[in-house]
Design a protein around this motif. Sequence first.
Motif, short mmCIF file in Angstrom:
data_model
loop_
_atom_site.label_atom_id
_atom_site.label_comp_id
_atom_site.label_asym_id
_atom_site.label_seq_id
_atom_site.Cartn_x
_atom_site.Cartn_y
_atom_site.Cartn_z
N THR A 174 97.72 11.42 -6.67
CA THR A 174 96.54 11.83 -5.91
C THR A 174 96.77 11.59 -4.42
O THR A 174 97.75 10.95 -4.03
N LEU A 175 95.83 12.05 -3.61
CA LEU A 175 95.92 11.79 -2.18
C LEU A 175 95.75 10.30 -1.88
O LEU A 175 96.29 9.80 -0.90
N LEU A 218 99.20 8.94 -2.34
CA LEU A 218 100.05 9.38 -1.23
C LEU A 218 99.73 8.64 0.07
O LEU A 218 100.63 8.41 0.87
N ASP A 219 98.48 8.26 0.25
CA ASP A 219 98.11 7.47 1.43
C ASP A 219 98.83 6.12 1.40
O ASP A 219 99.38 5.69 2.42
N SER A 258 105.57 16.47 -3.11
CA SER A 258 104.45 15.95 -2.31
C SER A 258 104.87 14.94 -1.25
O SER A 258 104.12 14.71 -0.30
N HIS A 298 90.42 18.65 -2.70
CA HIS A 298 90.38 17.62 -1.65
C HIS A 298 90.85 16.25 -2.15
O HIS A 298 90.81 15.27 -1.42
N PRO A 358 97.40 16.66 -3.78
CA PRO A 358 98.23 17.55 -2.95
C PRO A 358 98.33 18.94 -3.59
O PRO A 358 98.12 19.10 -4.79
#
Length: 159
Positions: free
Chosen positions: A14-15, A18-19, A57, A142, A145
């Motif tokens: 998920t984002l 990735l953060d 990603s 949202h 990726p």
Amino acid sequence: MRRAVCPGSFDPITLGHLDIVARAARMYDVVHIAVMINKSKQGLFSIEERIALIEESVREHGNVEVEAFHGLLVDYCKQRDIPAIVKGLRAVSDFDYELQMAQMNNGLSGVETLFMPTNPTFSFLSSSLVKEVATWGGDVSHLVPEPVLRELRRKLTRP
């Protein structure tokens, strides 16, 4: 060389994940993403699919390596001479479990765990929730990726 690992099942990434990876990539020379294999769980994505989606990603980071691993995370760290585990924390409930794991890992091998608070934008986010919302046709664009969004749509499109 400073090395760390970000472990998880990443089904899918998920984002929020990735953060944490991006922040770790700024702190370490090499960040390993260990896609942990749990044979007792059937995921939506195969291990190979997860690795391919993660690689696509994280392409912008030149210091991130992705691979699968089955077994104890401390063994993964020992085999690759990785002294640190990086974990994101979404809530206090995450901390209780992750602290136990960090203490066990340190006791078994001396590997340290670095906890990063999750960006508040992603504090509610989990792979399980993404899959559930996507399964019912909800918009997760949202939250994941683009490569993951594309594959979620492909897998979950009802004929």
